[in-house]
Design a protein around this motif. Structure first.
Motif, PDB file in Angstrom:
ATOM      1  N   ASP A  89       0.873  -1.175   0.000  1.00 30.35           N
ATOM      2  CA  ASP A  89       0.000   0.000   0.000  1.00 30.35           C
ATOM      3  C   ASP A  89       0.907   1.221   0.000  1.00 30.35           C
ATOM      4  O   ASP A  89       1.857   1.307   0.791  1.00 30.35           O
ATOM      5  N   ASP A 122      -1.126  -4.727  -5.601  1.00 28.92           N
ATOM      6  CA  ASP A 122      -1.788  -3.649  -4.869  1.00 28.92           C
ATOM      7  C   ASP A 122      -2.668  -4.212  -3.768  1.00 28.92           C
ATOM      8  O   ASP A 122      -3.497  -5.098  -4.008  1.00 28.92           O
ATOM      9  N   LEU A 123      -2.485  -3.672  -2.566  1.00 26.17           N
ATOM     10  CA  LEU A 123      -3.381  -3.989  -1.456  1.00 26.17           C
ATOM     11  C   LEU A 123      -3.682  -2.691  -0.706  1.00 26.17           C
ATOM     12  O   LEU A 123      -3.142  -2.408   0.360  1.00 26.17           O
ATOM     13  N   ILE A 125      -5.338  -0.543   1.696  1.00 26.48           N
ATOM     14  CA  ILE A 125      -6.162  -0.817   2.872  1.00 26.48           C
ATOM     15  C   ILE A 125      -6.361   0.405   3.765  1.00 26.48           C
ATOM     16  O   ILE A 125      -7.101   0.316   4.749  1.00 26.48           O
ATOM     17  N   THR A 199      -8.514  -4.219  -7.771  1.00 25.54           N
ATOM     18  CA  THR A 199      -9.437  -5.040  -6.985  1.00 25.54           C
ATOM     19  C   THR A 199      -9.062  -6.513  -7.055  1.00 25.54           C
ATOM     20  O   THR A 199      -9.168  -7.240  -6.056  1.00 25.54           O
ATOM     21  N   SER A 202      -6.320  -7.157  -4.616  1.00 23.25           N
ATOM     22  CA  SER A 202      -6.841  -7.138  -3.250  1.00 23.25           C
ATOM     23  C   SER A 202      -7.616  -8.415  -2.944  1.00 23.25           C
ATOM     24  O   SER A 202      -7.510  -8.975  -1.842  1.00 23.25           O
ATOM     25  N   GLN A 206      -6.954 -11.199  -0.020  1.00 23.47           N
ATOM     26  CA  GLN A 206      -8.003 -11.628   0.907  1.00 23.47           C
ATOM     27  C   GLN A 206      -8.179 -13.141   0.875  1.00 23.47           C
ATOM     28  O   GLN A 206      -8.390 -13.775   1.911  1.00 23.47           O
TER      29      GLN A 206
END
Length: 242
Positions: A89, A122-123, A125, A199, A202, A206
């Motif tokens: 991030d 990409d994360l 948060i 997304t 991400s 998850q």
């Protein structure tokens, strides 16, 4: 309690949560007797070791590498024997610490000689600014300046807390990074063309139970947080068969 103490306590809690998830994955892999791709193994060698008749065996997270030729968000040879996936991030202070302190050493020791490939994921948060920064990173990547942009952002990041990454700040970092067409950068960074890819990254994180950044996979073996260089050396050397 000071803000620094609260930040440290929060990080400890998050890392503990990650450790619990990873432990569950490891136990599951051991009980099922599987290789990293989920297929049953009759006699699996040590994770990260090489086989004379096939590719290296992956750790419990499996093979997450994309290995896309000319990927602007990856460093190193597409056929490198070891691939590090970095879930990051742009507003994460520990991602910035990794970028400033550890990544250059990894590049000098492993990437430049073809042993290691680093692939960004990409994360975002830490709110909308994190997502906006992920868009901006991909906008810089579209003009071949992703890693220059990343280093510009992280070089200016605070040691604690989260950077204030307004559009004006992102444009400034793009200029520092040498992005040639700033008008195109701004249009891309404020558009939605990259949203599906962000997304997807991400969602992958998850699915692996990763709730915080930075998080890494080295040939499927997890590394949690901005660990010291020696931690990565041990994993990479083992995965490379050194």
């Amino acid at each position: 309690m000071t803000s620094t103490s609260r930040s440290t306590r929060r990080r400890d809690i998050v890392l503990l949560a990650i450790a619990v998830v990873v432990a569950a994955v490891l136990v599951g892999a051991l009980v099922l007797g599987t290789t990293g791709d989920g297929e049953q193994s009759e006699a699996a060698p040590d994770a990260g070791s090489s086989s004379a008749s096939g590719p290296p065996v992956m750790g419990p997270l499996g093979d997450l590498a994309h290995r896309v030729t000319d990927d602007p968000m990856a460093l190193g040879d597409v056929d490198a024997p070891v691939v590090m996936i970095a879930f990051s991030d742009f507003r994460c202070p520990f991602c910035a610490q990794f970028s400033r302190e550890t990544e250059p050493q990894l590049i000098d020791r492993y990437v430049d000689i073809g042993t290691l490939r680093i692939e960004w994921r990409d994360l975002p948060i830490f709110g909308q600014q994190s997502f906006d920064a992920a868009r901006a990173g991909r906008a810089a990547a579209a003009q071949g300046k992703f890693w220059e942009f990343t280093r510009a952002v992280y070089a200016d990041a605070p040691e604690t807390g989260h950077a204030d990454l307004t559009l004006e700040a992102l444009q400034s970092y793009a200029q520092q990074a040498g992005v040639p067409d700033l008008a195109r950068f701004t249009a891309d960074a404020t558009g939605t063309a990259f949203d599906a890819a962000i997304t997807a990254d991400s969602t992958e994180a998850q699915s692996l139970g990763i709730p915080a950044t930075p998080a890494f996979s080295v040939n499927g073996d997890p590394v949690l947080g901005a660990q010291p260089f020696s931690e990565f050396v041990d994993l990479i050397d083992t995965a490379a068969g050194a």
